[in-house]
Design a protein around this motif. Sequence first.
Motif, PDB file in Angstrom:
ATOM      1  N   LYS A  53      27.470  74.680  31.419  1.00  0.00           N
ATOM      2  CA  LYS A  53      27.859  73.700  32.463  1.00  0.00           C
ATOM      3  C   LYS A  53      26.341  73.030  32.950  1.00  0.00           C
ATOM      4  CE  LYS A  53      32.139  75.526  34.183  1.00  0.00           C
ATOM      5  NZ  LYS A  53      32.926  75.990  35.322  1.00  0.00           N
ATOM      6  N   ALA A  54      25.544  73.702  33.078  1.00  0.00           N
ATOM      7  CA  ALA A  54      24.173  73.087  33.564  1.00  0.00           C
ATOM      8  C   ALA A  54      23.534  72.188  32.722  1.00  0.00           C
ATOM      9  CB  ALA A  54      23.301  74.135  33.815  1.00  0.00           C
ATOM     10  N   PHE A  55      23.560  72.615  31.230  1.00  0.00           N
ATOM     11  CA  PHE A  55      22.883  71.675  30.160  1.00  0.00           C
ATOM     12  C   PHE A  55      23.645  70.987  29.535  1.00  0.00           C
ATOM     13  CE2 PHE A  55      19.783  75.043  31.005  1.00  0.00           C
ATOM     14  CZ  PHE A  55      18.481  74.503  30.678  1.00  0.00           C
ATOM     15  N   ALA A  56      25.227  70.767  30.084  1.00  0.00           N
ATOM     16  CA  ALA A  56      25.960  69.757  29.291  1.00  0.00           C
ATOM     17  C   ALA A  56      25.731  68.557  29.005  1.00  0.00           C
ATOM     18  CB  ALA A  56      27.408  70.223  29.835  1.00  0.00           C
ATOM     19  N   ASP A  61      18.029  69.555  36.701  1.00  0.00           N
ATOM     20  CA  ASP A  61      17.143  69.441  37.240  1.00  0.00           C
ATOM     21  C   ASP A  61      16.105  70.799  37.657  1.00  0.00           C
ATOM     22  OD1 ASP A  61      17.926  66.847  38.125  1.00  0.00           O
ATOM     23  OD2 ASP A  61      18.998  67.562  39.945  1.00  0.00           O
ATOM     24  N   SER A  62      16.923  71.832  37.091  1.00  0.00           N
ATOM     25  CA  SER A  62      16.053  73.321  37.132  1.00  0.00           C
ATOM     26  C   SER A  62      15.162  73.321  35.995  1.00  0.00           C
ATOM     27  CB  SER A  62      17.072  74.091  36.965  1.00  0.00           C
ATOM     28  OG  SER A  62      17.944  74.002  35.880  1.00  0.00           O
ATOM     29  N   HIS A  71       9.113  79.702  39.286  1.00  0.00           N
ATOM     30  CA  HIS A  71      10.237  78.633  39.403  1.00  0.00           C
ATOM     31  C   HIS A  71      10.562  78.418  40.983  1.00  0.00           C
ATOM     32  CE1 HIS A  71      13.873  76.308  38.907  1.00  0.00           C
ATOM     33  NE2 HIS A  71      13.624  76.275  37.626  1.00  0.00           N
ATOM     34  N   PRO A  72      10.639  77.287  41.460  1.00  0.00           N
ATOM     35  CA  PRO A  72      10.612  77.337  42.948  1.00  0.00           C
ATOM     36  C   PRO A  72      12.051  77.632  43.339  1.00  0.00           C
ATOM     37  CG  PRO A  72      10.573  74.841  41.901  1.00  0.00           C
ATOM     38  CD  PRO A  72      10.081  75.910  40.811  1.00  0.00           C
ATOM     39  N   VAL A  73      13.141  77.478  42.576  1.00  0.00           N
ATOM     40  CA  VAL A  73      14.493  78.012  43.057  1.00  0.00           C
ATOM     41  C   VAL A  73      14.413  79.535  42.940  1.00  0.00           C
ATOM     42  CG1 VAL A  73      16.771  77.874  42.236  1.00  0.00           C
ATOM     43  CG2 VAL A  73      15.581  75.876  42.212  1.00  0.00           C
ATOM     44  N   PHE A  74      13.824  80.117  41.605  1.00  0.00           N
ATOM     45  CA  PHE A  74      13.933  81.581  41.622  1.00  0.00           C
ATOM     46  C   PHE A  74      12.969  82.188  42.746  1.00  0.00           C
ATOM     47  CE2 PHE A  74      12.814  85.474  38.946  1.00  0.00           C
ATOM     48  CZ  PHE A  74      13.698  86.428  39.338  1.00  0.00           C
ATOM     49  N   VAL A 267      17.344  78.501  33.107  1.00  0.00           N
ATOM     50  CA  VAL A 267      18.692  78.894  33.181  1.00  0.00           C
ATOM     51  C   VAL A 267      18.853  80.276  34.356  1.00  0.00           C
ATOM     52  CG1 VAL A 267      20.297  80.658  32.004  1.00  0.00           C
ATOM     53  CG2 VAL A 267      18.951  79.056  30.697  1.00  0.00           C
ATOM     54  N   LEU A 268      17.697  80.843  34.787  1.00  0.00           N
ATOM     55  CA  LEU A 268      17.700  81.693  35.881  1.00  0.00           C
ATOM     56  C   LEU A 268      17.927  80.911  37.024  1.00  0.00           C
ATOM     57  CD1 LEU A 268      16.974  84.672  36.727  1.00  0.00           C
ATOM     58  CD2 LEU A 268      14.478  84.030  36.498  1.00  0.00           C
ATOM     59  N   ALA A 269      17.312  79.948  37.258  1.00  0.00           N
ATOM     60  CA  ALA A 269      17.583  79.306  38.497  1.00  0.00           C
ATOM     61  C   ALA A 269      19.092  78.808  38.661  1.00  0.00           C
ATOM     62  CB  ALA A 269      16.694  77.935  38.506  1.00  0.00           C
ATOM     63  N   GLU A 270      19.842  78.468  37.569  1.00  0.00           N
ATOM     64  CA  GLU A 270      21.235  78.104  37.664  1.00  0.00           C
ATOM     65  C   GLU A 270      21.782  79.355  37.846  1.00  0.00           C
ATOM     66  OE1 GLU A 270      22.277  75.301  37.592  1.00  0.00           O
ATOM     67  OE2 GLU A 270      20.341  74.252  36.903  1.00  0.00           O
TER      68      GLU A 270
END
Length: 393
Positions: A53-56, A61-62, A71-74, A267-270
């Motif tokens: 879904k993230a890369f569809a 943005d991640s 990674h800022p989200v992680f 992917v990890l951030a997602e």
Amino acid sequence: MSSEINNDNNVMTMANWVRQTLNQLNDQSKPRIGLFDSSVPEPTQLLCDVAGKAFAQGAPDSFVSVFMRNHPVFEAWLSERYDVPAEHILCTSGATMAVSYVLEALCAPGEHVLTETPGFDIFRIAAAVEHLELSEFSRPAPHFGVDPLLVLDALQPNTKVVIVSDPHNPSGLGMDQDVLSELCDMLASRGIALVIDEVYKDYSDDFVSGLDIASHPNLIRIGSMTKNFGLNALRAGWMFVGADLLERVRNHLRLADFSVSKLSHSVLAEVVSQSDRFDAFRHDIMRTARPIVQDWLDRMVEDGLLERLPPLEGCICFPDLKHISDTNDFSRWLAETHGVIVVPGECFGAPGFIRIGFAREEASLREGLRKLEAGLIEYVQILQQQQKKFAQN
């Protein structure tokens, strides 16, 4: 003692043992049940759903650079989940690499590292690769606790690092946090770093975020997404590093591993943005598995096959086989005759024990335990017959 290492595939390490056993069973086309895994299975469908879904519609943005930075989200997720200031977090390509980087950063060849026994052999292997002196202190069964005084007695004048696991590998049992804090303070007064391998921390029903990095400047805590979420495919680990060690470790990391995977960490951030789904996956498996294994262990104790264990806490356990001292031989025989793979205690420096990983779906777990029980009974009978025959001669 001096640490030495070579590339001999016959060396008794856990990786070699499992690899050889799997190859042997594959060659014989025998069915197998692996009770050697020490994490939940990969949640493949869940991972594909989140990443797909993230890369569809292209890069999300991640999908940002992680060159020379986390990674800022992680990073934000780790900081909140484990209550660690973001500036003390260093991301790595897995927990195993983190152990190696720590020893490279803090030790020179010939200096001394102290670790635990029974314990995960990667600590010994990493010390050997860096040409470090290594010795061990005992974490005795059945509780496998750490006595700070035993640790202090085992220190040498050139000790630079002490490594422990919490929860303990191979027993899965957690440590008293007050004891860990006391040990860390004792080592700090001697200029020694305490490294805690925390890869199983999320399996505890009584989750605690861990020792406060800000209060322990000589502390390094290591974790990984491989164990807590079963996401070995992402090869994502981290270090929480105390103030006294942060600059040295960070500078070394920038030389040795200055860029983790941009795709993996996207992917990890997602994943961590939906971490409740992955936590639920783990909780659902363990909620079913742990009572099944606890009941089985209790029955094996009553039947006189195992020594009694403390109540289960994690996703692994390390029972003492009451009548079997050579668990390497037993484990090979068990795999060949019953198709069940456990890890012999010899891989952790503790003959007579086996490590059982039980983070499995119910049907497979029950079948694996049934076959393990049958194998235990049969093997003990074989040993008793051999002893009787020997006595007669």
